[in-house]
Design an enzyme around this catalytic site. Sequence first.
Site, PDB file in Angstrom:
ATOM      1  CB  SER A   1      -0.971   0.003   1.209  1.00  0.00           C
ATOM      2  OG  SER A   1      -0.286  -0.195   2.353  1.00  0.00           O
TER       3      SER A   1
ATOM      4  CG  HIS B   1      -0.763  -5.216   1.931  1.00  0.00           C
ATOM      5  ND1 HIS B   1      -0.346  -5.045   2.884  1.00  0.00           N
ATOM      6  CD2 HIS B   1      -0.932  -3.975   1.536  1.00  0.00           C
ATOM      7  CE1 HIS B   1       0.065  -3.870   3.498  1.00  0.00           C
ATOM      8  NE2 HIS B   1      -0.067  -2.992   2.219  1.00  0.00           N
TER       9      HIS B   1
ATOM     10  CG  HIS C   1       5.745  -9.369   7.589  1.00  0.00           C
ATOM     11  ND1 HIS C   1       6.891  -8.471   7.231  1.00  0.00           N
ATOM     12  CD2 HIS C   1       4.799  -8.576   7.883  1.00  0.00           C
ATOM     13  CE1 HIS C   1       6.207  -7.114   7.004  1.00  0.00           C
ATOM     14  NE2 HIS C   1       5.064  -7.058   7.387  1.00  0.00           N
TER      15      HIS C   1
ATOM     16  NE  ARG D   1       2.409  -4.118  12.051  1.00  0.00           N
ATOM     17  CZ  ARG D   1       2.280  -4.250  10.846  1.00  0.00           C
ATOM     18  NH1 ARG D   1       1.721  -3.179  10.121  1.00  0.00           N
ATOM     19  NH2 ARG D   1       2.716  -5.498  10.398  1.00  0.00           N
TER      20      ARG D   1
ATOM     21  CG  ASP E   1      -3.323  -8.062   8.851  1.00  0.00           C
ATOM     22  OD1 ASP E   1      -4.015  -6.963   9.234  1.00  0.00           O
ATOM     23  OD2 ASP E   1      -2.662  -8.209   7.887  1.00  0.00           O
TER      24      ASP E   1
ATOM     25  NE  ARG F   1       0.065   1.257   6.463  1.00  0.00           N
ATOM     26  CZ  ARG F   1       0.635   0.103   6.485  1.00  0.00           C
ATOM     27  NH1 ARG F   1       0.910  -0.570   5.235  1.00  0.00           N
ATOM     28  NH2 ARG F   1       0.748  -0.710   7.577  1.00  0.00           N
TER      29      ARG F   1
ATOM     30  NE  ARG G   1       9.996   2.779 -16.951  1.00  0.00           N
ATOM     31  CZ  ARG G   1      10.672   1.745 -17.638  1.00  0.00           C
ATOM     32  NH1 ARG G   1      11.209   0.714 -16.816  1.00  0.00           N
ATOM     33  NH2 ARG G   1      10.468   1.235 -18.955  1.00  0.00           N
TER      34      ARG G   1
END
Length: 442
Positions: free
Chosen positions: A241, A271, A318, A327, A373, A399, A419
């Site tokens: 994200s 995710h 992860h 977390r 999560d 987020r 790029r």
Amino acid sequence: MDLLKQKFNEKAIALRNEISDILKEYGDLKVDEVKLKQVYGGARGIKSMVWETSELDPIKGIRFRGYSIPELRDALPKGKDGKEPRPEGLFWLMLVGEIPTEDEVDWLTQEWIKRSKVPEHTFKVLDSLPPNTHPMTQFTVAISAMQSESCFSQRYDEGLSKADFWDPTYEDTMNLIARLPRVAAYIYRRSFFNGDHIQPDTSLDWAGNFAHMLGFENDDFKNLMRLYMVIHADHEGGNASAHTTHLIGSTLSDAYLSLAGGMNALAGPLHGLANQEVIRWIFNMLDALGTTKPTKEEIANYVNSTLEAGQVIPGYGHAVLREPDPRFIAQKRFAEEYIKGDDIVEVVWKVFDVVPGILQELGKVKNPWPNVDAHSGALLVHYGLKEFNFYTVLFGVSRTLGVLSALCWARALGFPLERPKSVTTTWVKQFLAKQKEAIVKG
Ligand code: HAX
């Protein structure tokens, strides 16, 4: 210019000059080597971007401007009852690198209230979608719909100097963060409560008001929202994200379009959507086992059946972390303090006892430990937020704090269009042939 904006500008000018000096002297130094398995393997670990707001260590986990989650819990100004940190404080810290005072956080709460009016057409756009549209789809549609308000886009059209790109990006960031709780709550109430919407309560802080608009008046739930919004806010720049927001932003798409893209990335099950998957998986397990108090053996059998079906165990593993996610630990601590004895929380902890050993035995999983999560759903279910497919929207609101403060920095530091180089497998084969030839020649 408001105080935070002024502070940000001063810090940005200083860092821009410092970076320019560093690059002049050391720009050709190598910081990394890229292996072929990284080229094919999702670019894992390749150092290729700068992200000022947080840094992730595989063992120690996330540090926001150098502060761990327990340190933030002590250092940041708290909510009304003085227990959990206010996300406003974390945003301030991420943006300017300083722990704010109580007064500064109060100012930010007020500033976000001032900016919180969601353009009316956003609600019309949302109302045109079938109510069963996935809440994350509604969320990204609403963010895109609000793009008509982008200060950056408007000022760019009028002719904006590169030196000023950061200024309307800051305005877009502040407006978006101020408005997203209302948008998210609107999606929740239209999807699950027949459009019975709740007006904002401007006497509350940002997270407290979000809880209120969702329909939760319990003070502990408000504390949960404060903590939740803090711990999900940022995870350095390489996660999908953050990286997507950064990539889109690098084309000079404004904060709305960049964030909408980032949120689409968050909506993937590997995710952010994993928070919905975890709680579903737990309830499916309890259904299959016919109990709310499964034994560890029963859990192990169910874990094995999930793996045998060719599926991942959601909430575990992860791409960077190699220890239990701080977390996850922060949410476990919250549960121990506020809701010890809850059945689903007990299940989450038992799963934590069982899954790492099984994943380790597979021999291929690099991190068998729980991530963020694995715990969040159990806390939400406890307080009655049981609409699993809304969970990733909560993650998304949080987020936004990180990815948009990072976008302000990207603009202020004048980062270029991103790029990276891609190659074909034909190129890889030719590369390997040349390597072999070189070895033979000696
Ligand atoms: N269950 C089963 N197998 C797993 C696994 C898990 N939880 N985690 C990793 N593996 C497998 C991978 O699928 C891969 O298998 P193949 O080689 O057969 O493809 C192998 O172990 C090696 O993977 P890895 O190098 O350890 O992990 P990656 O960096 O490739 O992937 C993921 C990291 C988070 C995507 C992965 O661990 C996963 O799929 N976890 C479950 C989904 C999840 O919890 N996602 C949320 C992550 C945190 C986050 O971003 N939150 O928003």
